[in-house]
Design a protein around this motif. Sequence first.
Motif, mmCIF file in Angstrom:
data_model
loop_
_atom_site.group_PDB
_atom_site.id
_atom_site.type_symbol
_atom_site.label_atom_id
_atom_site.label_comp_id
_atom_site.label_asym_id
_atom_site.label_seq_id
_atom_site.Cartn_x
_atom_site.Cartn_y
_atom_site.Cartn_z
ATOM 1 N N PHE C 27 0.837 -1.199 0.000
ATOM 2 C CA PHE C 27 0.000 0.000 0.000
ATOM 3 C C PHE C 27 0.869 1.245 0.000
ATOM 4 O O PHE C 27 2.054 1.201 0.348
ATOM 5 N N ASN C 51 -7.237 -5.597 -3.368
ATOM 6 C CA ASN C 51 -7.107 -5.990 -1.958
ATOM 7 C C ASN C 51 -5.630 -6.021 -1.552
ATOM 8 O O ASN C 51 -5.283 -5.643 -0.436
ATOM 9 N N ARG C 54 -2.879 -1.436 -2.779
ATOM 10 C CA ARG C 54 -3.838 -0.400 -2.415
ATOM 11 C C ARG C 54 -3.296 0.999 -2.631
ATOM 12 O O ARG C 54 -2.226 1.336 -2.113
ATOM 13 N N ASP C 55 -4.060 1.805 -3.358
ATOM 14 C CA ASP C 55 -3.804 3.246 -3.347
ATOM 15 C C ASP C 55 -4.325 3.796 -2.032
ATOM 16 O O ASP C 55 -5.405 3.402 -1.579
ATOM 17 N N THR C 56 -3.576 4.690 -1.425
ATOM 18 C CA THR C 56 -3.987 5.183 -0.105
ATOM 19 C C THR C 56 -4.154 6.696 -0.124
ATOM 20 O O THR C 56 -3.619 7.380 -0.999
ATOM 21 N N PRO C 57 -4.880 7.211 0.877
ATOM 22 C CA PRO C 57 -4.869 8.658 1.092
ATOM 23 C C PRO C 57 -3.465 9.115 1.525
ATOM 24 O O PRO C 57 -2.605 8.289 1.847
ATOM 25 N N SER C 59 -1.509 9.902 4.069
ATOM 26 C CA SER C 59 -1.601 9.712 5.529
ATOM 27 C C SER C 59 -0.385 8.944 6.030
ATOM 28 O O SER C 59 -0.524 7.878 6.645
ATOM 29 N N GLU C 60 0.801 9.459 5.775
ATOM 30 C CA GLU C 60 2.020 8.697 6.087
ATOM 31 C C GLU C 60 2.087 8.229 7.535
ATOM 32 O O GLU C 60 2.565 7.125 7.826
ATOM 33 N N ALA C 62 -0.352 7.502 9.788
ATOM 34 C CA ALA C 62 -1.186 6.335 10.090
ATOM 35 C C ALA C 62 -0.764 5.138 9.254
ATOM 36 O O ALA C 62 -0.764 4.001 9.742
ATOM 37 N N LEU C 63 -0.382 5.371 8.005
ATOM 38 C CA LEU C 63 0.005 4.244 7.142
ATOM 39 C C LEU C 63 1.155 3.457 7.769
ATOM 40 O O LEU C 63 1.145 2.224 7.784
ATOM 41 N N MET C 66 -0.009 1.594 10.779
ATOM 42 C CA MET C 66 -0.832 0.453 10.366
ATOM 43 C C MET C 66 0.049 -0.684 9.829
ATOM 44 O O MET C 66 -0.257 -1.862 10.032
#
Lengths: 324, 440, 325
Positions: C27, C51, C54-57, C59-60, C62-63, C66
């Motif tokens: 991601f 799945n 993933r392209d993400t917002p 948001s480094e 939180a990424l 996570m």
Amino acid sequence: MKNTPSVEEQKEILRRMVLTRRLEEMLGDLAKQAKTRGPLHRCDGQEAVGVAACAVLNDDDYVCTSHRGHHVYIGKGMDPRRIVAEIMGRETGYCRGRGGHMLLGDIATGMLGGNAIVGAGIPAATGMALSFQVLKQDRVAMAVFGDGAAQTGICHESMNMAGLWKLPVIFLLENNQYGLTVRQEVQSPVKDLHIRAEGYGMPGVMVDGNDAVAVYRAAAEAAERARRGYGPTLIEAKTYRMEGFSTSDVGGYQPEEEIAQWRERDPIRIAAAALDELIGADEVARIEAAANIEMGAAFEQALADPLPVFETHAPSSAYSEISR
Amino acid sequence: MATPVKVGVAGGEYMESVVVLEWTVKTGDAISAGQHLVTVETAKAATEIEAPCEGFLTAIFAEPGTEVSLTETLGLIGADTADTAYEGDEPATDHAPVADEASLQATTSEAVSAAESLSPPTPGGRTVASPAARRAAAMAGIDISRITPTSPTGRMKLRDLASATIMRAEIPLVPAGGLSANEAGPLKVYLSGTKTGIPVLMLHGFGADAMSWFPIERALARAHPIVRMDLPNHGKSPRRRMTRFADLAREIVDAFDALHLDEVHVLGHSLGGACALALADIRPRKVASLALLAPGGLGPVINGEFAAGLARASRPESLEQWLKLSVADTRLISPEFVGAAMSSRVDPALRAAQAQMANDLFPDGTQGFDLRPALQRVECPMRVIWGKADAVIPWQQALSAPGRAGLHLFEATGHVPQMERPEDVVAILEALFAASGGKQ
Amino acid sequence: MTMMRYAEALNSALREEMQRDPTVFMFGEDIGRYGGVFKVSKGLMEEFGENRVRDTPISEQALTAMAVTAAMSGTRPVLEIMYADFMPLTLDALVNQASVFGYLWEGQVEIPFVLRTQGGGGVGTGAQHAKSLDSFVAHVPGIKVVAPVTPADAKGLLKAAIRDPQPVVFLEHKLLYNMRGEVPDGDDVLVTIGKAKVVKEGTDVSIFATSKMVLEAEQAARELAKDGISAEVIDLRTLRPLDIGAIMASIAKTHHAVVVNEGWTFCGFAAELSASIMDHCFDDLDAPVERVAMPDMAIPYSEPLETAMLPNAAKIAAAARKALA
């Protein structure tokens, strides 16, 4: 599907709430005798939130909590003796004395774990939920965090992604009214924080955090949504911190009358009263007495356990051994 | 022209300055070359400064109690009592010691004084040298202040040890004066380490000198008084003929007695190990413990070519081959190390005396003395340390030790365990010393 | 052996590892449909689906957090942080989460995730998109940090990083993506994390570098050779855990060391190399360690200004000559 707790579940919830309260009181006594190390963050008054919410989770569901997470530790089914041992820095503790009371973790019960960076539990649970989704597993992650953590940027990032991807995560906002010494209305422009859920495309609900049955119902519904692939839920449980921020806290910022009011609504009394009607006061008293004895024994055993011996941690080493 | 009296190499390897304790002569006194003139205190011990030449003490610049740098002039020795003219304090100028051409001393100085004349100014009296150069020089017992740095930084580097001065020096094959009369005088003794505790007496091996203990001396000196001796015909000790081992043992015992020590831990390597064993046998009540590193005397077999070849080697190229034979890991014998070792062997008289000694003690490539009975008699705590790749004396000779002796045999280690396994050797010795506290 | 570009080598490593292990997923920002700003993940979303890619917002923070807990929960995440300059946003997850729980919960959890990012200057990306913040991550116990320079090492180390039980920060360089090189096929390509490589043997001076600075060091060695100076070039490949044995062996031979890093000088990775060398090799040194790194100031935009900032072959050669003087 779980909805309302069964009588047996209510009995177990009460038992764990009493265990938690007794843990906090005994730690408070030891702290006054200067027999504990570092600050302790007691959750007296918040027991219903952590214990009842964890009651809806399975063993392989994960929960992340904060620096004030003893109710979650006990709620998720961890062994009181090993909890106390960790808090007292013993080799037999859950982290062999490496963690302390804020950073316990136990993969077996799915409590992963305490976290003393405010807000860090929120992306933690979100990341676990992401893993469950990638692996297409029927598992749920829950973050138990406070009104202080709700103001962090990482909370926004996490909830945004959880809503976007419909991750199987429950955001349980335990609003105890204070971020350290600062009241919630000084930290946030809105009184009720669950309204933020709308911006992340998830339901936001508010419950009485001192009513274990209400917490259980809300958490059960959120878990069911998550398992069905409908994504996250934000639950705001209104509750109150009865013993201040920590044992190193001089207090004075929580008005006496406010504390007295909330003591009237002690979650253990509310849970006991609900059970009185179902199983009778004697049985309730017997549950409470047994829990107090169990926690007393946990302290006795843990305090007799050995202290750990320092050793360096090879995976953390700055140097490889390969060419040497 | 008067000759300055300086501390020089006597100050020690890591010293910048010393404190003058006392003068044993006064202005106007007649002085003979080598006479003890003044005692100075270094961090390690009091050191006696000897007269660089004969003459008359014509000036004292450094009174007792004053702190002086190693290059500062302490006083002057003039040709007569009025001779006080000298060439300032500039080491770059030529002030080679006035030497008696007929004496052995003079022939030794040729290569060295050539190097001295090149010495650069050393600011604050401290010679600036790289860690690697400092280590190589110390292992070979070279005075780094005599080396000319070629770096524009003024810092002495490894290459300076190997090339500029040592390698190009003309090394005479035979002493100008021949092997003349036996020299008189006591063995050279070096004191270092702590002031209290049972001293550790160190006896080096054939062809080496007291400086060769460098790899372990500094570690041991942190907790023990250290006494190092140059064996006869080695280092700064006198050159004199010894026809058999018993003569050598007698020299060591006499020198030991002269120290008036109550008790010592004795540590000996190779031939020095044989001496240590002899000392423990002759003065049993004075020896608290005995540590023998690849000692001689425990069997007839020795690589006789090694001793003779080492003594004879007059050029770095030949010396290198013998040095490499003494270790398992020949990478230790770098060109710099060889150059440094050669610089301590430029004296042809020393080489000749050692060649004679090798012939006397190891006739026909055999150890001409047997100390195995003495070994059985030793009662103090004892350790025998040997490298199993020793190409000079076979390690199996260690097996003649009695059962109460501790044996330490190192794989992939040659004849000089203290150089190849310094940390292990120090640990063994510390354990031995701790276990043998001596008389209470 | 296959000839490929650095970016293609990374792409094939990701593809092979995702084929091999269904728990690997990726991601990051713009990595899916677009295939990544540097095209490293080109075609992977098509092959493995949304799945697992993933392209993400944006948001480094939180990424990264996570990635840590996803890794504790049964997957092996590969997170792309578009620029190394954004690494400060990831630091809580690395410093306060991954580092801490790898030790506190030892035996209970493993944290097998890879954080890929790219840094470095030279193409006018300006002060917020050209830095090398190697030391920020190499400082953290329990986090491994690698910085390969060749396509073969890029593929071999990325595959090794994905299989590693610990967090690995994988540092790429924007000027390396188009470099071509031979890459071994199959598992022959695997490279052990924590092992340096002697790129060029030499006897006079050792030059230690990582990532693009290895290319500069090799160029410096060629220049020095014209003057008869034999430089040894060591590609450390892994910053943490550092192959101190390889460093000791080289310095025991040459007695002179030049340490190179594209990041800032003060408290930088070159400073750590210098101190480690002093700790382990002091008596082998025939001269002070020479450090070649970036001046301690923000990176300017204009070409002559940026060029002046960056360590290069000429600066490395000058440092080597200074050490040998």
